[in-house]
Design an enzyme around this catalytic site. Structure first.
Site, PDB file in Angstrom:
ATOM      1  N   ASP A  44       0.830  -1.206   0.000  1.00  0.00           N
ATOM      2  CA  ASP A  44       0.000   0.000   0.000  1.00  0.00           C
ATOM      3  C   ASP A  44       0.862   1.253   0.000  1.00  0.00           C
ATOM      4  O   ASP A  44       1.965   1.256   0.543  1.00  0.00           O
ATOM      5  CB  ASP A  44      -0.903  -0.017   1.239  1.00  0.00           C
ATOM      6  CG  ASP A  44      -2.056   0.962   1.131  1.00  0.00           C
ATOM      7  OD1 ASP A  44      -2.376   1.390   0.011  1.00  0.00           O
ATOM      8  OD2 ASP A  44      -2.637   1.306   2.175  1.00  0.00           O
ATOM      9  N   GLY A  45       0.330   2.305  -0.610  1.00  0.00           N
ATOM     10  CA  GLY A  45       0.984   3.599  -0.538  1.00  0.00           C
ATOM     11  C   GLY A  45       1.579   4.093  -1.840  1.00  0.00           C
ATOM     12  O   GLY A  45       2.190   5.178  -1.869  1.00  0.00           O
ATOM     13  N   GLY A  73       0.095   5.324  -4.545  1.00  0.00           N
ATOM     14  CA  GLY A  73      -0.526   6.564  -4.981  1.00  0.00           C
ATOM     15  C   GLY A  73      -0.082   7.751  -4.158  1.00  0.00           C
ATOM     16  O   GLY A  73       0.231   8.834  -4.696  1.00  0.00           O
ATOM     17  N   TRP A 127       2.664   8.009  -2.451  1.00  0.00           N
ATOM     18  CA  TRP A 127       4.088   8.244  -2.734  1.00  0.00           C
ATOM     19  C   TRP A 127       4.246   9.133  -3.962  1.00  0.00           C
ATOM     20  O   TRP A 127       5.048  10.060  -3.979  1.00  0.00           O
ATOM     21  CB  TRP A 127       4.762   6.894  -2.954  1.00  0.00           C
ATOM     22  CG  TRP A 127       6.242   6.928  -3.156  1.00  0.00           C
ATOM     23  CD1 TRP A 127       7.212   6.883  -2.187  1.00  0.00           C
ATOM     24  CD2 TRP A 127       6.938   6.997  -4.405  1.00  0.00           C
ATOM     25  NE1 TRP A 127       8.467   6.916  -2.748  1.00  0.00           N
ATOM     26  CE2 TRP A 127       8.327   6.983  -4.126  1.00  0.00           C
ATOM     27  CE3 TRP A 127       6.530   7.061  -5.731  1.00  0.00           C
ATOM     28  CZ2 TRP A 127       9.304   7.029  -5.115  1.00  0.00           C
ATOM     29  CZ3 TRP A 127       7.495   7.110  -6.737  1.00  0.00           C
ATOM     30  CH2 TRP A 127       8.864   7.102  -6.423  1.00  0.00           C
ATOM     31  N   SER A 179      -7.037  -5.723  -5.983  1.00  0.00           N
ATOM     32  CA  SER A 179      -8.149  -6.345  -5.272  1.00  0.00           C
ATOM     33  C   SER A 179      -9.434  -6.287  -6.086  1.00  0.00           C
ATOM     34  O   SER A 179      -9.549  -5.503  -7.043  1.00  0.00           O
ATOM     35  CB  SER A 179      -8.364  -5.661  -3.917  1.00  0.00           C
ATOM     36  OG  SER A 179      -9.059  -4.434  -4.083  1.00  0.00           O
ATOM     37  N   ASN A 192     -10.637  -2.812  -6.238  1.00  0.00           N
ATOM     38  CA  ASN A 192      -9.879  -1.785  -6.961  1.00  0.00           C
ATOM     39  C   ASN A 192     -10.514  -1.387  -8.296  1.00  0.00           C
ATOM     40  O   ASN A 192     -10.113  -0.377  -8.898  1.00  0.00           O
ATOM     41  CB  ASN A 192      -8.438  -2.253  -7.207  1.00  0.00           C
ATOM     42  CG  ASN A 192      -7.583  -2.230  -5.957  1.00  0.00           C
ATOM     43  OD1 ASN A 192      -6.582  -2.945  -5.864  1.00  0.00           O
ATOM     44  ND2 ASN A 192      -7.965  -1.421  -4.969  1.00  0.00           N
ATOM     45  N   ARG A 213     -11.733   2.267  -8.780  1.00  0.00           N
ATOM     46  CA  ARG A 213     -10.856   3.390  -9.071  1.00  0.00           C
ATOM     47  C   ARG A 213     -11.167   3.939 -10.466  1.00  0.00           C
ATOM     48  O   ARG A 213     -11.922   3.352 -11.230  1.00  0.00           O
ATOM     49  CB  ARG A 213      -9.392   2.951  -8.961  1.00  0.00           C
ATOM     50  CG  ARG A 213      -9.026   2.498  -7.557  1.00  0.00           C
ATOM     51  CD  ARG A 213      -7.558   2.197  -7.406  1.00  0.00           C
ATOM     52  NE  ARG A 213      -7.243   1.812  -6.033  1.00  0.00           N
ATOM     53  CZ  ARG A 213      -6.008   1.566  -5.593  1.00  0.00           C
ATOM     54  NH1 ARG A 213      -4.973   1.678  -6.430  1.00  0.00           N
ATOM     55  NH2 ARG A 213      -5.804   1.223  -4.333  1.00  0.00           N
ATOM     56  N   SER A 224      -7.924  -5.412   4.751  1.00  0.00           N
ATOM     57  CA  SER A 224      -8.448  -5.143   3.410  1.00  0.00           C
ATOM     58  C   SER A 224      -8.796  -6.401   2.609  1.00  0.00           C
ATOM     59  O   SER A 224      -8.445  -6.512   1.432  1.00  0.00           O
ATOM     60  CB  SER A 224      -7.461  -4.269   2.632  1.00  0.00           C
ATOM     61  OG  SER A 224      -7.389  -2.980   3.195  1.00  0.00           O
ATOM     62  N   GLU A 264       1.067 -13.616  12.123  1.00  0.00           N
ATOM     63  CA  GLU A 264       1.534 -12.425  12.826  1.00  0.00           C
ATOM     64  C   GLU A 264       1.416 -11.247  11.856  1.00  0.00           C
ATOM     65  O   GLU A 264       1.649 -11.400  10.656  1.00  0.00           O
ATOM     66  CB  GLU A 264       2.988 -12.596  13.268  1.00  0.00           C
ATOM     67  CG  GLU A 264       3.205 -13.738  14.245  1.00  0.00           C
ATOM     68  CD  GLU A 264       2.626 -13.453  15.613  1.00  0.00           C
ATOM     69  OE1 GLU A 264       2.754 -12.309  16.087  1.00  0.00           O
ATOM     70  OE2 GLU A 264       2.044 -14.370  16.213  1.00  0.00           O
TER      71      GLU A 264
END
Length: 248
Positions: free
Chosen positions: A26-27, A29, A31, A71, A74, A77, A202, A213
């Site tokens: 994730d991240g 967009g 960034w 996903s 998605n 979008r 998600s 974990e």
């Protein structure tokens, strides 16, 4: 794959390290937005990061790596972003196929392929066949994947086997359904990592991650390095997993 990076030092007790790591990447967009660039710029940077993390796996004792690429949600979008992502997947397969095969990486795809473009599906099939004899690292790419959708599809297949007399409903237990999941040939993940500071799963590997974990980290995916990956793997090796039991 590029062998120029310096090998990572194996974790101290590699026997206690995670055999299967799953990552919610994730991240991308955010960034790109932070750099004043379109979101797709971040997705391309994220795709390049995948190579580095795959290359790190053997030194860290990670045999299985599963990444969440796209996903079932998605599709909501923008059309531009979705089309750009589909093109990126095709480019990734074309660019990385030979390197993955030569590096000993076996590639699998999980998710519902029905909605995907026929050309992309053919490329996915070809990459799976090309790498099917590799065993150094098993890279699973979740594409048009959702945990609830996977369980629903698995349940339909299970119900069909019951209806056709191939499965006794009285014999169905928690060992049965996993045989119908997309991940039926894979061990459950030991460690799930989510980048970008979001603390949710998600809809990713819902059944399989029951006792995994989790690590939720602030790093945006394109900034996620081999060294940070190694640190999380080492941290896992210091945990005591009891699966509902108490310490001996």
């Amino acid at each position: 794959m590029d062998g120029g990076a310096e090998p990572l030092k194996p974790i101290p007790d590699i026997g206690r390290g995670p055999r299967h790591v799953a990552i919610i990447m994730d991240g991308n967009g955010r960034w790109a937005t932070q750099r004043g660039r379109p979101r797709l710029f971040g997705h391309h940077a994220g795709a390049r990061r995948v190579r580095e993390i795959v290359e790190a796996c053997p030194d860290l004792g990670v045999k299985y790596l599963t990444i969440f690429a796209f996903s079932t949600e998605n599709w909501k979008r923008t059309q531009v972003e979705v089309a750009g992502l589909m093109n990126l997947f095709r480019r990734y397969i074309t660019k990385e196929a030979r390197a993955l095969r030569e590096a000993g990486v076996r590639v699998r795809f999980i998710g519902d392929r029905v909605r995907l473009d026929a050309k992309l599906v053919a490329m996915m099939d070809e990459l799976e066949n090309l790498t099917c004899e590799n065993d150094l690292v098993h890279l699973t790419i979740a594409l048009n994947y959702g945990g609830r959708d996977e369980v629903a599809r698995a349940t339909k297949r299970l119900a069909q086997d019951v209806a056709n007399g191939r499965l006794d409903p009285a014999s169905v237990n928690e060992e049965t359904l996993p045989r119908y999941l997309d991940t039926c040939v894979l061990p459950d993940p030991d460690l799930v990592i989510r980048t970008s500071g979001e603390a949710r799963i998600s809809n990713f590997l819902l059944w399989q991650s029951a006792y995994a974990e989790y690590e939720f980290i602030d790093t945006l995916w394109p900034d996620f390095t081999r060294q940070e990956f190694a640190s999380l793997v080492e941290s896992y090796s210091n945990r005591e997993r009891r699966f509902g039991a108490v310490p001996a």
